[in-house]
Write an enzyme that holds these catalytic residues in place. Structure first.
Site, short mmCIF file in Angstrom:
data_model
loop_
_atom_site.label_atom_id
_atom_site.label_comp_id
_atom_site.label_asym_id
_atom_site.label_seq_id
_atom_site.Cartn_x
_atom_site.Cartn_y
_atom_site.Cartn_z
CG ASP A 42 28.38 91.80 71.33
OD1 ASP A 42 27.73 92.16 70.48
OD2 ASP A 42 28.40 90.37 71.23
CG ASP A 43 29.97 93.50 66.82
OD1 ASP A 43 28.86 93.52 67.49
OD2 ASP A 43 30.43 92.58 66.18
CD GLU A 52 25.45 83.18 66.74
OE1 GLU A 52 25.78 82.65 65.68
OE2 GLU A 52 25.63 84.47 66.82
CG ASN A 54 27.61 86.64 64.47
OD1 ASN A 54 26.97 87.62 64.47
ND2 ASN A 54 28.42 86.58 65.62
CG HIS A 92 27.57 87.04 72.51
ND1 HIS A 92 26.87 85.91 73.07
CD2 HIS A 92 26.59 88.02 72.51
CE1 HIS A 92 25.71 86.21 73.29
NE2 HIS A 92 25.29 87.41 73.04
CG ASP A 93 30.90 90.05 69.24
OD1 ASP A 93 30.37 91.03 68.61
OD2 ASP A 93 30.77 88.97 68.92
O1 RIB Z 1 24.72 85.99 68.95
C1 RIB Z 1 25.59 86.77 69.18
C2 RIB Z 1 26.11 87.62 68.20
O2 RIB Z 1 25.54 88.20 67.30
C3 RIB Z 1 27.29 88.77 68.64
O3 RIB Z 1 28.50 88.63 67.85
C4 RIB Z 1 26.26 89.93 68.51
O4 RIB Z 1 27.25 91.08 68.37
C5 RIB Z 1 25.48 89.69 67.27
O5 RIB Z 1 26.21 90.22 66.01
CA CA Z 2 28.93 91.03 66.39
#
Ligand code: RIB
Ligand code: CA
Length: 363
Positions: free
Chosen positions: A30-31, A181, A183, A288-289
Site C-alpha cells: 500500500d506504500d 495498529e 505502524n 491505508h497509505d
Molecule cells: O496498519 C497499516 C500500516 O502498516 C500501513 O502503513 C501498511 O503499509 C503497514 O505499514
Molecule cells: Ca506502510
C-alpha cells in the site's frame, strides 16, 4: 536532489498549486500505491522519500521505493535510508502481509537510481529548515525516522507546514494485536515521542504559536478504503489494458504487450488481496497509505476530531495501543486531529483517475 522552492508554483497544466511533500514509508504494497498516487497527482510535488524499517527491512524498503519510482518515471526523486531498527525493540517484519520482498507477487527490475547519501531523519530536518513552513510530512510507516528527526530538531513541528500520519487505531480494533495498529506497534516509543512533540505537550509556547496538530488516519478510517477487483478493472480500462495489465493487439491475446504499472498493481495486489481474504474475509485490500497521502493533498477527504492521545508502552497485552481520551477525562490539550470519517468514494475516483492516467502515459 534538494527541494527547489520555485517548484512550489502552479503546475503548468491548469494552474494547480502543488503541495510539496516528504513521504516516509516502509514500502510495502500500500506504500507503493501511495507513491504512485503522489507521482500521478499534479497537485503534489514529491520533495523526497525517506525509508523506515517496517513491512520489510529498510534496505528492501529502499530498493522497493526506488523501483516503484522508476516504474512511475521519477528516478529523479531523492530516496534516503533511515534507521534499520525501531528505537528500543527488535524489528518485526510482516512477510505474510506484503510478501518477503514487500511487493507481493510483483517483480520489478533492480533499482538503477542511486540512494541518497543523506540519513533519512537528517534529510527531513535539513529540508524543513531550508523551507520553513512549506513542507508537508506524510508518514506511512513506523515513526522511527520522524522521532529521530524531532529529537534532533525540537523546532521541527514549527518548521513543517503539516504532518499527516497513517497510524494508530483510535476507537477500532487493532490489526496487529487486539488493540494495536502495525505502524505504532512496530515502534511505540517512536510514536510516543512524535505524538508528544507535535502535539505541543510540555510546550511553553503560547497556544497561538503551537504547531498545527498532525492529522492522524487510523484504522478507523483506513479500513473503510477497501480496494476491490472492480476498482483495478476501472483503472486498467482507463489505461487501455486488461486488469492483468495485458494489452490485446488486434483483439487477440497472442503477442500481448503489457502495461507495466497495471501489471505491477495486478501482481502486488493479488498477493495483498489473498492476505485479506484469509485474515479479513474479503477479497480486496485495505489501502491505508494512499488514503493518507491523498488526505495530505486534500484534507477535505476526512473529518477529524481534536483529541488527546497517548501511546501505551508498558501494557502486557496493550503495548502500542493509541489510548484516546474521547471523553476528555484527562483535561489536557488535544495533540492529534484524528480522522473519524473519510470520503472513500471520492478518494477511489481520484486514485483510479490519476494512477490510470499515469499508467496510460507510461504504457
Ligand atoms: O496498519 C497499516 C500500516 O502498516 C500501513 O502503513 C501498511 O503499509 C503497514 O505499514
Ligand atoms: Ca506502510
Amino acid at each position: 536532489m534538494a527541494y527547489d522552492p520555485t517548484m512550489n508554483k502552479p503546475a503548468a497544466e491548469g494552474g494547480t498549486l502543488r503541495t510539496p511533500v516528504i513521504v516516509d514509508c516502509d514500502t510495502g504494497i500500500d506504500d507503493s500505491l501511495a507513491l504512485l498516487y503522489a507521482v500521478a497527482s499534479s497537485d503534489c510535488e514529491v520533495v523526497a522519500v525517506t525509508c523506515t524499517a517496517g513491512n520489510v527491512d529498510v534496505r528492501q524498503v529502499a530498493e522497493n521505493t526506488r523501483c516503484v519510482l522508476e516504474l512511475a518515471g521519477r528516478p529523479d526523486i531523492e530516496v534516503a535510508i533511515g534507521r534499520e531498527t525501531p528505537l528500543a525493540r527488535k524489528l518485526v517484519t510482516t512477510p505474510e502481509t506484503h510478501g518477503h520482498g514487500g511487493i507481493g507477487y510483483a517483480e520489478l527490475p533492480p533499482a538503477r537510481m542511486p540512494l541518497s547519501p543523506r540519513f533519512g531523519p537528517d534529510l527531513i530536518v535539513e529540508e524543513a529548515r531550508r523551507h520553513p513552513g512549506e513542507l508537508t510530512l506524510v508518514t506511512l510507516a513506523p515513526l522511527t525516522n520522524v522521532a529521530l528527526a524531532v529529537l534532533r530538531e525540537p523546532e521541527l513541528p514549527r518548521l513543517l507546514r503539516r504532518v499527516v500520519i497513517m497510524g494508530g487505531s483510535y476507537r477500532s480494533p487493532g490489526n496487529t494485536a487486539p488493540t494495536t495498529e502495525w505502524n505504532v506497534n512496530v515502534d511505540p516509543e517512536a510514536a510516543r515521542i512524535v505524538f508528544e512533540a507535535f502535539g505541543g505537550e510540555g510546550s511553553n509556547a503560547r497556544w497561538s504559536e503551537r504547531p498545527a496538530r498532525p492529522i492522524a488516519l487510523g484504522l478507523d478510517v483506513t479500513e473503510r478504503a477497501k480496494l476491490l477487483p472492480e476498482h483495478l478493472a476501472r483503472l486498467a480500462a482507463l489505461a487501455g489494458c486488461e486488469p492483468d495489465g495485458s494489452i490485446r493487439s488486434g483483439g487477440s491475446s497472442a503477442g500481448s504487450a503489457v502495461n507495466p504499472i497495471v501489471r505491477y498493481l495486478a501482481d502486488a495486489l493479488r498477493f495483498y488481496m489473498e492476505f485479506h481474504s484469509r485474515y479479513d474475509h474479503f477479497y480486496g485490500a485495505f489501502v491505508h497509505d494512499p488514503l493518507a497521502l491523498a488526505t495530505a493533498l486534500d484534507p477535505t477527504l476526512v473529518r477529524t476530531e481534536a483529541v488527546t492521545v497517548e501511546v501505551e508502552l508498558g501494557g502486557r497485552l496493550t503495548t502500542g495501543e493509541t489510548v484516546t481520551d474521547w471523553r476528555r477525562v484527562w483535561g489536557r490539550p488535544p495533540n492529534l486531529d484524528v480522522a473519524v470519517e473519510a470520503d472513500v468514494d471520492r478518494f477511489f475516483d481520484r486514485f483510479i483517475e490519476r494512477v490510470g492516467k499515469l499508467a496510460a502515459e507510461r504504457s
